[in-house]
Design a protein around this motif. Structure first.
Motif, mmCIF file in Angstrom:
data_model
loop_
_atom_site.group_PDB
_atom_site.id
_atom_site.type_symbol
_atom_site.label_atom_id
_atom_site.label_comp_id
_atom_site.label_asym_id
_atom_site.label_seq_id
_atom_site.Cartn_x
_atom_site.Cartn_y
_atom_site.Cartn_z
ATOM 1 N N TRP A 109 0.839 -1.191 0.000
ATOM 2 C CA TRP A 109 0.000 0.000 0.000
ATOM 3 C C TRP A 109 0.878 1.246 0.000
ATOM 4 O O TRP A 109 1.509 1.564 0.994
ATOM 5 N N ASP A 110 0.919 1.958 -1.135
ATOM 6 C CA ASP A 110 1.641 3.220 -1.184
ATOM 7 C C ASP A 110 0.637 4.363 -1.029
ATOM 8 O O ASP A 110 -0.573 4.137 -0.898
ATOM 9 N N VAL A 111 1.132 5.572 -1.046
ATOM 10 C CA VAL A 111 0.289 6.743 -0.812
ATOM 11 C C VAL A 111 -0.812 6.845 -1.869
ATOM 12 O O VAL A 111 -1.977 7.115 -1.548
ATOM 13 N N GLU A 112 -0.471 6.599 -3.131
ATOM 14 C CA GLU A 112 -1.457 6.697 -4.206
ATOM 15 C C GLU A 112 -2.545 5.629 -4.066
ATOM 16 O O GLU A 112 -3.734 5.915 -4.223
ATOM 17 N N ALA A 113 -2.143 4.401 -3.772
ATOM 18 C CA ALA A 113 -3.127 3.323 -3.618
ATOM 19 C C ALA A 113 -4.052 3.601 -2.439
ATOM 20 O O ALA A 113 -5.258 3.358 -2.519
ATOM 21 N N MET A 114 -3.502 4.115 -1.343
ATOM 22 C CA MET A 114 -4.335 4.454 -0.181
ATOM 23 C C MET A 114 -5.344 5.547 -0.539
ATOM 24 O O MET A 114 -6.500 5.474 -0.150
ATOM 25 N N ALA A 115 -4.893 6.550 -1.270
ATOM 26 C CA ALA A 115 -5.791 7.640 -1.670
ATOM 27 C C ALA A 115 -6.910 7.106 -2.563
ATOM 28 O O ALA A 115 -8.075 7.499 -2.420
ATOM 29 N N ARG A 116 -6.573 6.204 -3.465
ATOM 30 C CA ARG A 116 -7.587 5.626 -4.351
ATOM 31 C C ARG A 116 -8.571 4.753 -3.563
ATOM 32 O O ARG A 116 -9.774 4.769 -3.844
ATOM 33 N N LEU A 117 -8.075 3.990 -2.577
ATOM 34 C CA LEU A 117 -8.960 3.164 -1.758
ATOM 35 C C LEU A 117 -9.885 4.047 -0.922
ATOM 36 O O LEU A 117 -11.095 3.813 -0.840
ATOM 37 N N ARG A 118 -9.318 5.055 -0.306
ATOM 38 C CA ARG A 118 -10.102 6.004 0.497
ATOM 39 C C ARG A 118 -11.210 6.625 -0.356
ATOM 40 O O ARG A 118 -12.372 6.690 0.053
ATOM 41 N N SER A 119 -10.860 7.039 -1.554
ATOM 42 C CA SER A 119 -11.821 7.648 -2.460
ATOM 43 C C SER A 119 -12.908 6.656 -2.875
ATOM 44 O O SER A 119 -14.095 6.999 -2.901
ATOM 45 N N ALA A 120 -12.516 5.426 -3.198
ATOM 46 C CA ALA A 120 -13.493 4.411 -3.614
ATOM 47 C C ALA A 120 -14.498 4.144 -2.504
ATOM 48 O O ALA A 120 -15.711 4.063 -2.755
ATOM 49 N N VAL A 121 -14.023 4.012 -1.277
ATOM 50 C CA VAL A 121 -14.930 3.753 -0.154
ATOM 51 C C VAL A 121 -15.845 4.948 0.071
ATOM 52 O O VAL A 121 -17.053 4.786 0.247
ATOM 53 N N ASN A 122 -15.303 6.144 0.041
ATOM 54 C CA ASN A 122 -16.119 7.334 0.272
ATOM 55 C C ASN A 122 -17.153 7.557 -0.824
ATOM 56 O O ASN A 122 -18.223 8.089 -0.567
ATOM 57 N N ARG A 123 -16.845 7.131 -2.059
ATOM 58 C CA ARG A 123 -17.797 7.262 -3.171
ATOM 59 C C ARG A 123 -18.776 6.099 -3.240
ATOM 60 O O ARG A 123 -19.733 6.137 -4.001
ATOM 61 N N GLY A 124 -18.490 5.027 -2.487
ATOM 62 C CA GLY A 124 -19.330 3.840 -2.582
ATOM 63 C C GLY A 124 -19.034 3.028 -3.827
ATOM 64 O O GLY A 124 -19.872 2.259 -4.290
ATOM 65 N N ASP A 125 -17.838 3.187 -4.376
ATOM 66 C CA ASP A 125 -17.438 2.489 -5.601
ATOM 67 C C ASP A 125 -16.846 1.136 -5.241
ATOM 68 O O ASP A 125 -15.637 0.973 -5.113
ATOM 69 N N TRP A 126 -17.722 0.138 -5.057
ATOM 70 C CA TRP A 126 -17.301 -1.189 -4.621
ATOM 71 C C TRP A 126 -16.367 -1.849 -5.624
ATOM 72 O O TRP A 126 -15.435 -2.554 -5.223
ATOM 73 N N ALA A 127 -16.585 -1.641 -6.913
ATOM 74 C CA ALA A 127 -15.756 -2.297 -7.934
ATOM 75 C C ALA A 127 -14.313 -1.780 -7.873
ATOM 76 O O ALA A 127 -13.360 -2.564 -7.921
ATOM 77 N N ALA A 128 -14.157 -0.466 -7.743
ATOM 78 C CA ALA A 128 -12.811 0.108 -7.647
ATOM 79 C C ALA A 128 -12.136 -0.337 -6.351
ATOM 80 O O ALA A 128 -10.948 -0.657 -6.340
ATOM 81 N N GLY A 129 -12.902 -0.374 -5.262
ATOM 82 C CA GLY A 129 -12.345 -0.833 -3.987
ATOM 83 C C GLY A 129 -11.893 -2.272 -4.063
ATOM 84 O O GLY A 129 -10.805 -2.629 -3.605
ATOM 85 N N LEU A 130 -12.706 -3.121 -4.663
ATOM 86 C CA LEU A 130 -12.371 -4.544 -4.805
ATOM 87 C C LEU A 130 -11.119 -4.728 -5.652
ATOM 88 O O LEU A 130 -10.231 -5.514 -5.313
ATOM 89 N N GLU A 131 -11.027 -3.967 -6.715
ATOM 90 C CA GLU A 131 -9.849 -4.044 -7.592
ATOM 91 C C GLU A 131 -8.577 -3.635 -6.847
ATOM 92 O O GLU A 131 -7.533 -4.271 -6.977
ATOM 93 N N LEU A 132 -8.665 -2.587 -6.049
ATOM 94 C CA LEU A 132 -7.498 -2.123 -5.294
ATOM 95 C C LEU A 132 -7.046 -3.134 -4.240
ATOM 96 O O LEU A 132 -5.859 -3.255 -3.961
ATOM 97 N N LEU A 133 -7.987 -3.850 -3.650
ATOM 98 C CA LEU A 133 -7.651 -4.815 -2.603
ATOM 99 C C LEU A 133 -6.966 -6.063 -3.167
ATOM 100 O O LEU A 133 -6.209 -6.722 -2.458
ATOM 101 N N GLN A 134 -7.216 -6.380 -4.421
ATOM 102 C CA GLN A 134 -6.672 -7.597 -5.011
ATOM 103 C C GLN A 134 -5.149 -7.554 -5.062
ATOM 104 O O GLN A 134 -4.556 -6.598 -5.521
ATOM 105 N N GLY A 135 -4.545 -8.600 -4.532
ATOM 106 C CA GLY A 135 -3.092 -8.718 -4.557
ATOM 107 C C GLY A 135 -2.368 -7.902 -3.504
ATOM 108 O O GLY A 135 -1.147 -7.838 -3.513
ATOM 109 N N ARG A 136 -3.109 -7.265 -2.612
ATOM 110 C CA ARG A 136 -2.499 -6.459 -1.552
ATOM 111 C C ARG A 136 -2.890 -7.048 -0.195
ATOM 112 O O ARG A 136 -3.958 -7.630 -0.047
ATOM 113 N N PRO A 137 -2.049 -6.840 0.824
ATOM 114 C CA PRO A 137 -2.414 -7.324 2.159
ATOM 115 C C PRO A 137 -3.582 -6.526 2.726
ATOM 116 O O PRO A 137 -3.653 -5.302 2.565
ATOM 117 N N LEU A 138 -4.497 -7.220 3.382
ATOM 118 C CA LEU A 138 -5.663 -6.555 3.960
ATOM 119 C C LEU A 138 -5.359 -5.934 5.318
ATOM 120 O O LEU A 138 -6.026 -4.973 5.725
#
Length: 177
Positions: free
Chosen positions: A4-33
């Motif tokens: 998780w780098d700064v850009e990925a965290m910002a994108r995850l934060r944004s996806a959750v705040n927008r309710g964008d489940w698909a973008a959030g799911l994509e970001l989580l793939q291959g990364r530690p939870l």
């Protein structure tokens, strides 16, 4: 495994705040939870609510990791992830849904002198409230956010905000326009 780098965290934060489940799911793939369990759990809730097959697996993974970790707010999120699906199901569903940004609640807890708008989920400074909201005398709409000493780290701070919100009888849901 991708970290998780700064850009990925910002994108995850944004996806959750927008309710964008698909973008959030994509970001989580291959990364530690583990570093983002509070966000990952929110993504899992969104995915399950939309009937997507990946949601149950993600929810189970998050629930197990939350139970092991035991930080503030982890038990509340794990309870929601374990709740049977459907309107009004499970004990966690007795909490009222509120479209609130947990990061904003955590920041308000850190600063003090803020209130939570129980109709819109907005976090406002007390001086902002008296200036911009003439109906501020309606105490039922506003919930004072107490100052507190929060743990370090964004995920732990979100968890502390989630716990406080549950203690007040609310559970966070995604914000929509």
């Amino acid at each position: 495994m991708i970290e998780w780098d700064v850009e990925a965290m910002a994108r995850l934060r944004s996806a959750v705040n927008r309710g964008d489940w698909a973008a959030g799911l994509e970001l989580l793939q291959g990364r530690p939870l583990e570093p983002v369990l509070q966000y990952a759990g929110d993504v899992a809730l969104m995915v399950v609510a939309r009937g997507q097959a990946q949601g149950a697996c993600l929810a189970n993974d998050c629930r197990a990791l939350l139970a092991d970790r035991g930080w503030p707010g982890d038990a509340e999120l794990a309870a929601e992830l374990a709740a049977p699906r459907g309107p009004g199901s499970g004990p966690y569903r007795t909490l009222l849904p509120l479209p609130v940004d947990l990061g904003a609640v955590a920041a308000a807890m850190d600063d003090g002198l803020h209130v939570l708008d129980l109709e819109r989920g907005d976090v406002l400074a007390l001086d902002e409230l008296s200036r911009d909201e003439p109906q501020a005398r309606d105490g039922a709409r506003w919930l004072p956010i107490p100052p507190g000493i929060l743990p370090e780290g964004e995920d732990a701070r979100r968890g502390a905000a989630r716990r406080w919100l549950a203690e007040q009888g609310y559970r966070p849901i995604e914000r929509t326009l």
